[in-house]
Design an enzyme around this catalytic site. Structure first.
Site, PDB file in Angstrom:
ATOM      1  N   LYS A   1      -3.722   2.812  13.854  1.00  0.00           N
ATOM      2  CA  LYS A   1      -3.359   4.233  13.722  1.00  0.00           C
ATOM      3  C   LYS A   1      -4.584   5.091  13.384  1.00  0.00           C
ATOM      4  O   LYS A   1      -4.857   6.087  14.037  1.00  0.00           O
ATOM      5  CB  LYS A   1      -2.286   4.430  12.632  1.00  0.00           C
ATOM      6  CG  LYS A   1      -1.017   3.626  12.854  1.00  0.00           C
ATOM      7  CD  LYS A   1       0.007   3.869  11.758  1.00  0.00           C
ATOM      8  CE  LYS A   1      -0.422   3.457  10.359  1.00  0.00           C
ATOM      9  NZ  LYS A   1      -0.643   1.995  10.180  1.00  0.00           N
TER      10      LYS A   1
ATOM     11  N   ARG B   1     -11.202  -1.732   1.363  1.00  0.00           N
ATOM     12  CA  ARG B   1     -10.089  -1.293   0.513  1.00  0.00           C
ATOM     13  C   ARG B   1      -9.576  -2.454  -0.327  1.00  0.00           C
ATOM     14  O   ARG B   1      -9.370  -3.545   0.188  1.00  0.00           O
ATOM     15  CB  ARG B   1      -8.952  -0.743   1.387  1.00  0.00           C
ATOM     16  CG  ARG B   1      -9.180   0.690   1.786  1.00  0.00           C
ATOM     17  CD  ARG B   1      -8.209   1.154   2.834  1.00  0.00           C
ATOM     18  NE  ARG B   1      -6.806   0.847   2.526  1.00  0.00           N
ATOM     19  CZ  ARG B   1      -5.792   1.228   3.297  1.00  0.00           C
ATOM     20  NH1 ARG B   1      -6.015   1.917   4.406  1.00  0.00           N
ATOM     21  NH2 ARG B   1      -4.555   0.911   2.969  1.00  0.00           N
TER      22      ARG B   1
HETATM   23  P1  ADP Z   1      -2.300   1.459   6.478  1.00  0.00           P
HETATM   24  O1  ADP Z   1      -2.847   2.400   7.507  1.00  0.00           O
HETATM   25  O2  ADP Z   1      -3.146   0.261   6.336  1.00  0.00           O
HETATM   26  O3  ADP Z   1      -0.861   1.233   6.663  1.00  0.00           O
HETATM   27  P2  ADP Z   1      -2.474   3.642   4.643  1.00  0.00           P
HETATM   28  O4  ADP Z   1      -3.882   3.938   4.336  1.00  0.00           O
HETATM   29  O5  ADP Z   1      -1.794   4.468   5.653  1.00  0.00           O
HETATM   30  O6  ADP Z   1      -2.403   2.117   5.044  1.00  0.00           O
HETATM   31  O7  ADP Z   1      -1.624   3.684   3.317  1.00  0.00           O
HETATM   32  C1  ADP Z   1      -2.097   3.111   2.118  1.00  0.00           C
HETATM   33  C2  ADP Z   1      -1.021   3.202   1.049  1.00  0.00           C
HETATM   34  O8  ADP Z   1      -0.691   4.583   0.812  1.00  0.00           O
HETATM   35  C3  ADP Z   1       0.304   2.550   1.415  1.00  0.00           C
HETATM   36  O9  ADP Z   1       0.314   1.162   1.140  1.00  0.00           O
HETATM   37  C4  ADP Z   1       1.270   3.326   0.517  1.00  0.00           C
HETATM   38  O10 ADP Z   1       1.179   2.885  -0.830  1.00  0.00           O
HETATM   39  C5  ADP Z   1       0.697   4.737   0.568  1.00  0.00           C
HETATM   40  N1  ADP Z   1       1.303   5.516   1.670  1.00  0.00           N
HETATM   41  C6  ADP Z   1       0.677   5.975   2.779  1.00  0.00           C
HETATM   42  N2  ADP Z   1       1.532   6.661   3.570  1.00  0.00           N
HETATM   43  C7  ADP Z   1       2.736   6.624   2.948  1.00  0.00           C
HETATM   44  C8  ADP Z   1       4.030   7.128   3.258  1.00  0.00           C
HETATM   45  N3  ADP Z   1       4.271   7.823   4.376  1.00  0.00           N
HETATM   46  N4  ADP Z   1       5.031   6.898   2.363  1.00  0.00           N
HETATM   47  C9  ADP Z   1       4.816   6.227   1.220  1.00  0.00           C
HETATM   48  N5  ADP Z   1       3.627   5.697   0.873  1.00  0.00           N
HETATM   49  C10 ADP Z   1       2.589   5.896   1.725  1.00  0.00           C
HETATM   50  P1  ADP Z   2      -4.202   1.364  10.559  1.00  0.00           P
HETATM   51  O1  ADP Z   2      -4.671   2.780  10.332  1.00  0.00           O
HETATM   52  O2  ADP Z   2      -3.027   1.288  11.474  1.00  0.00           O
HETATM   53  O3  ADP Z   2      -3.970   0.620   9.280  1.00  0.00           O
HETATM   54  P2  ADP Z   2      -6.948   0.896  11.495  1.00  0.00           P
HETATM   55  O4  ADP Z   2      -7.146   1.917  12.571  1.00  0.00           O
HETATM   56  O5  ADP Z   2      -7.575   1.165  10.191  1.00  0.00           O
HETATM   57  O6  ADP Z   2      -5.361   0.585  11.332  1.00  0.00           O
HETATM   58  O7  ADP Z   2      -7.439  -0.493  12.086  1.00  0.00           O
HETATM   59  C1  ADP Z   2      -7.418  -1.679  11.281  1.00  0.00           C
HETATM   60  C2  ADP Z   2      -8.673  -2.498  11.557  1.00  0.00           C
HETATM   61  O8  ADP Z   2      -8.636  -3.006  12.874  1.00  0.00           O
HETATM   62  C3  ADP Z   2      -9.974  -1.698  11.452  1.00  0.00           C
HETATM   63  O9  ADP Z   2     -10.950  -2.537  10.920  1.00  0.00           O
HETATM   64  C4  ADP Z   2     -10.289  -1.333  12.897  1.00  0.00           C
HETATM   65  O10 ADP Z   2     -11.696  -1.202  13.113  1.00  0.00           O
HETATM   66  C5  ADP Z   2      -9.722  -2.510  13.665  1.00  0.00           C
HETATM   67  N1  ADP Z   2      -9.139  -2.147  14.965  1.00  0.00           N
HETATM   68  C6  ADP Z   2      -8.443  -1.027  15.273  1.00  0.00           C
HETATM   69  N2  ADP Z   2      -8.033  -1.058  16.562  1.00  0.00           N
HETATM   70  C7  ADP Z   2      -8.467  -2.241  17.082  1.00  0.00           C
HETATM   71  C8  ADP Z   2      -8.352  -2.864  18.370  1.00  0.00           C
HETATM   72  N3  ADP Z   2      -7.684  -2.281  19.372  1.00  0.00           N
HETATM   73  N4  ADP Z   2      -8.925  -4.082  18.532  1.00  0.00           N
HETATM   74  C9  ADP Z   2      -9.582  -4.686  17.506  1.00  0.00           C
HETATM   75  N5  ADP Z   2      -9.724  -4.150  16.268  1.00  0.00           N
HETATM   76  C10 ADP Z   2      -9.165  -2.942  16.055  1.00  0.00           C
END
Ligand code: ADP
Ligand code: ADP
Ligand code: ZN
Length: 212
Positions: A13, A159
């Site tokens: 994302k 993280r």
């Molecule tokens: P990822 O992209 O790896 O899913 P995020 O960075 O989006 O993680 O989110 C990190 C943390 O922030 C989540 O584990 C949650 O604790 C909180 N968080 C983010 N978005 C939301 C949401 N829409 N509702 C509730 N908690 C959220």
């Molecule tokens: P999210 O926001 O859904 O938690 P991220 O965009 O942060 O996911 O991506 C998670 C990890 O995977 C990051 O280290 C990113 O560089 C890597 N990544 C994202 N898209 C791809 C892909 N299509 N193939 C391989 N690695 C990816």
């Protein structure tokens, strides 16, 4: 254009949000980044959110909804937006619809499907920029200069909640609380599912097609 990006942690994302925002000419926001920004500024909201984020739990709806709504309602985001990671609960989705009712609702909801073993590998190697939040991966998407951001030269960090134990909890919270949201958009007919396990460039191409 009002777009939502959905998918489990690690599905791409954040990686695709700025690409989507650039081709649709709107701003993007990640609810996780908003929480981390509050955390780094040591605000009351940040300290509260931390107690949930550290455990891989969702931050309570009232706080999350208030925070994202004030971003959406800022004058510079009125023409549209890309939301990364919001809504994740039914209440968040309903609040968003209520708030957008008058201006036409969401145009597209994009769901990145990625198998769990791939998510685990991605999160284990994820590093991101302390300044601009751009995500990188130690193996799949490394920065040009080790430890520093290609965009802004900010320092890259890992993280704390990307540790294996917390990742497992986040994946189970996602299945439990976000599956009903996916089901809801499916029924409303604006869900587009994308194979998020392909390369970053291939996913970008699928997104271009999804927008056509
Ligand atoms: P990822 O992209 O790896 O899913 P995020 O960075 O989006 O993680 O989110 C990190 C943390 O922030 C989540 O584990 C949650 O604790 C909180 N968080 C983010 N978005 C939301 C949401 N829409 N509702 C509730 N908690 C959220
Ligand atoms: P999210 O926001 O859904 O938690 P991220 O965009 O942060 O996911 O991506 C998670 C990890 O995977 C990051 O280290 C990113 O560089 C890597 N990544 C994202 N898209 C791809 C892909 N299509 N193939 C391989 N690695 C990816
Ligand atoms: Zn940066």
């Amino acid at each position: 254009m009002k777009i939502i990006l959905m998918g489990p942690p690690g599905s791409g994302k954040g990686t695709q949000a700025s690409f989507m925002a650039s081709i649709t000419e709107v701003n993007s926001v990640s609810s996780g980044d908003l929480f981390r920004d509050n955390l780094s500024r040591d605000t009351e909201l940040g300290r509260m959110a931390k107690t949930y984020m550290d455990r891989g739990k969702y931050v309570p709806d009232d706080v999350t909804i208030g925070m994202v709504m004030s971003w959406i309602e800022a004058p510079e985001n009125k023409k549209g937006f890309v939301l990364d990671g919001f809504p994740r609960t039914l209440l968040q989705a309903e609040s968003l619809d209520d708030r957008l009712g008058a201006i036409g609702g969401i145009d597209k909801v994009i769901l990145f499907n990625v198998p769990e073993p791939e998510l685990i590998k991605r999160l284990a190697g994820r590093i991101l920029c302390r300044k601009c939040q751009t995500p990188y991966h130690k193996v799949f998407s490394p920065p040009i200069k080790q430890g520093f951001c290609d965009m802004c030269d900010g320092e890259l960090f890992q993280r704390q909640d990307d540790s294996e134990a917390v990742v497992r909890e986040r994946l189970s919270v996602y299945t439990e609380e976000t599956s009903p949201v996916i089901q809801r958009y499916k029924e409303l007919g604006n869900l587009i599912e994308i194979d998020g396990s392909l390369s970053i460039e291939e996913v970008e191409q699928s997104l271009r097609e999804a927008l056509e």
